[in-house]
Design a protein around this motif. Sequence first.
Motif, PDB file in Angstrom:
ATOM      1  N   LYS A   5       0.766  -1.103   0.034  1.00 17.75           N
ATOM      2  CA  LYS A   5       0.024   0.072   0.058  1.00 17.75           C
ATOM      3  C   LYS A   5       0.964   1.206   0.101  1.00 17.75           C
ATOM      4  O   LYS A   5       0.589   2.250  -0.691  1.00 17.75           O
ATOM      5  N   LYS A   8       2.305   1.755  -3.451  1.00 13.67           N
ATOM      6  CA  LYS A   8       1.146   2.215  -4.325  1.00 13.67           C
ATOM      7  C   LYS A   8       0.915   4.036  -3.940  1.00 13.67           C
ATOM      8  O   LYS A   8       0.693   4.480  -4.898  1.00 13.67           O
ATOM      9  N   LEU A  12       1.400   6.780  -6.516  1.00  9.81           N
ATOM     10  CA  LEU A  12       0.236   7.696  -7.147  1.00  9.81           C
ATOM     11  C   LEU A  12       0.711   9.284  -6.740  1.00  9.81           C
ATOM     12  O   LEU A  12       0.460  10.145  -7.381  1.00  9.81           O
ATOM     13  N   TYR A 342      -6.402   6.355   0.528  1.00 14.41           N
ATOM     14  CA  TYR A 342      -6.436   5.377  -0.719  1.00 14.41           C
ATOM     15  C   TYR A 342      -7.239   4.335  -0.692  1.00 14.41           C
ATOM     16  O   TYR A 342      -7.285   3.492   0.124  1.00 14.41           O
ATOM     17  N   ASP A 343      -7.800   4.095  -1.844  1.00 13.54           N
ATOM     18  CA  ASP A 343      -8.588   2.780  -1.986  1.00 13.54           C
ATOM     19  C   ASP A 343      -8.585   2.333  -3.458  1.00 13.54           C
ATOM     20  O   ASP A 343      -8.720   3.113  -4.621  1.00 13.54           O
ATOM     21  N   GLU A 344      -8.512   1.087  -3.741  1.00 11.62           N
ATOM     22  CA  GLU A 344      -8.888   0.502  -5.086  1.00 11.62           C
ATOM     23  C   GLU A 344     -10.010  -0.356  -5.045  1.00 11.62           C
ATOM     24  O   GLU A 344     -10.484  -1.062  -4.226  1.00 11.62           O
ATOM     25  N   GLU A 345     -11.086   0.238  -6.075  1.00  9.82           N
ATOM     26  CA  GLU A 345     -12.481  -0.631  -6.199  1.00  9.82           C
ATOM     27  C   GLU A 345     -12.370  -1.208  -7.536  1.00  9.82           C
ATOM     28  O   GLU A 345     -12.026  -0.670  -8.340  1.00  9.82           O
ATOM     29  N   ARG A 353     -10.636   1.164 -10.119  1.00 12.00           N
ATOM     30  CA  ARG A 353     -10.739   2.531  -9.802  1.00 12.00           C
ATOM     31  C   ARG A 353      -9.724   2.714  -8.804  1.00 12.00           C
ATOM     32  O   ARG A 353      -9.901   2.231  -7.646  1.00 12.00           O
ATOM     33  N   THR A 354      -8.839   3.298  -8.868  1.00 10.29           N
ATOM     34  CA  THR A 354      -7.928   4.140  -7.810  1.00 10.29           C
ATOM     35  C   THR A 354      -8.585   5.407  -7.638  1.00 10.29           C
ATOM     36  O   THR A 354      -8.828   6.279  -8.223  1.00 10.29           O
ATOM     37  N   ARG A 408     -11.386   9.442 -13.803  1.00  9.31           N
ATOM     38  CA  ARG A 408     -10.341   8.644 -13.332  1.00  9.31           C
ATOM     39  C   ARG A 408      -9.341   9.450 -12.704  1.00  9.31           C
ATOM     40  O   ARG A 408      -8.797   9.229 -11.674  1.00  9.31           O
ATOM     41  N   GLU A 412      -8.159   9.767  -8.642  1.00  7.32           N
ATOM     42  CA  GLU A 412      -6.892   9.673  -8.058  1.00  7.32           C
ATOM     43  C   GLU A 412      -6.286  10.849  -7.546  1.00  7.32           C
ATOM     44  O   GLU A 412      -5.521  10.720  -6.617  1.00  7.32           O
TER      45      GLU A 412
END
Length: 461
Positions: A5, A8, A12, A342-345, A353-354, A408, A412
């Motif tokens: 994480k 990432k 980002l 921070y999340d990823e879906e 989708r970040t 998107r 982000e």
Amino acid sequence: MQDDKLKKVVALCKRRGFVYPGSDLYGGFANTYSYGPMGVELKRNIKNLFWSLFVDQRDDMVGLDGPILLHPKTWEASGHVAGFNDALIDCKSCKARLRVDHLLEACLHMETEGLSLEELGSLAERKEVVCPKCGKHDWTQPRHFNLMFSTHISKTSQGQDDAVYLRPETAQAIFLDFKNVIDTMRVQVPFGIAQIGKAFRNEITPGNFLFRQIEFEQMEIEYFIHPSTWETNFESWMNEMKRFCHLIGLSEAGLSFFEHPQEKLSHYSKRTVDVMYQFPFGRSELFGLAYRTDFDLKQHEKHSGQKLSYLDPKTNERFVPHVLEPTFGVDRALLAMLCEAYDEETLENGEIRTVLRFNPLMAPIKVAVFPLMKKEQLTDIAQHLYKNLRRRFKTDYDESGAIGKRYRRHDEIGTPLCITVDYQTLEDQTVTVRHRDSMQQSRVHLDELSRYIDQHLHSEL
Ligand code: ATP
């Protein structure tokens, strides 16, 4: 997974202009960072919230902006010259330099605070204490290393020593101006002085991205009180710190509070509580609250020869005020916010989708305005709308690429609302408002838009 994480988040941050490695052009300069266009906005939001809550919205607080270079005697009085040390140890095999306390905690799973150099040295002799870089057990004796950066100014005619320190904390500047503030402002104890500014520490083992840098920013408060009231004031500042954590979007689940054991408190402190956050690399100090008694003012009285007492106009009692010190690191706050948001879906079509789920009020950009297509009839309205909105909210305008791509990009960086001007706008003066978290869309009339945005930004507090 958690380390993943952090990687990432770091990627980002670079990709979307939050944080760049310092001196990137020259291949980087270890443990320094530049805040890019998005990072600057996020940082300003943190500092503005601090100032608004703790200075503007209170009757008992004033601000200060003291210098980074203070009279060298300051650091003798504060104890930093003699005691602001880390014990470090070198691996003879790979030359890694490490903090002994961190090394022993990792290898022996024990607390080492308060131990002498000799005690640390004999613990390091245990076979399990191996170098995290090369795996060998071949140590030098531990040594103390002062964390203050020193620099030089050209000699003055007053014959002052030319060595000066970059401040390792902002707090001391507040003590130095305590007398100026009580002499010039209508303040009465209890009252506090807040300051935001850079601090510098020659940390032995910096790292974990923004967490431990050699140059960072602090938001500190010295709250001056009568000693008989310290306990209630301590509780109320602890609550204020919790409120601040909530407002910057940190969930209660990630927070914990570490009460420093009495026997391990610094000699001047009667109580210290660290606000801890569950970072991806482990639970670590985010902010702190300390009751520093009258230690600092008394020390500065002694070293400057000037009286720093206060005469209470109601009771006629003269005393040296005691202080509570709530201290907040801007960079650690920002890092915690990024990790929390921070999340990823995974979407229905399998796409990932970040998204940064910031508290809307803290998001670097509040609103993005898009014309559906680059056609003059749409861009004219969108540009007009953008110029209107940006007077009230931090707004972005984006007309390049497909709408999905624009969404998107703004997901982000955590933009809470995206507004699209489309062909229906030409007919009925409504626009599409798309919400970052739910991705739901609604149509809102142009006349209603400002109020709608305002409500949304404040609704999630
Ligand atoms: P640590 O134990 O992690 O070294 P500290 O107890 O020395 O931290 P303080 O002296 O209490 O930290 O500093 C106040 C605040 O400043 C900390 O709570 C933290 O948010 C921030 N801070 C301290 N050192 C650093 C650093 N090297 N980089 C970034 N922020 C820092």
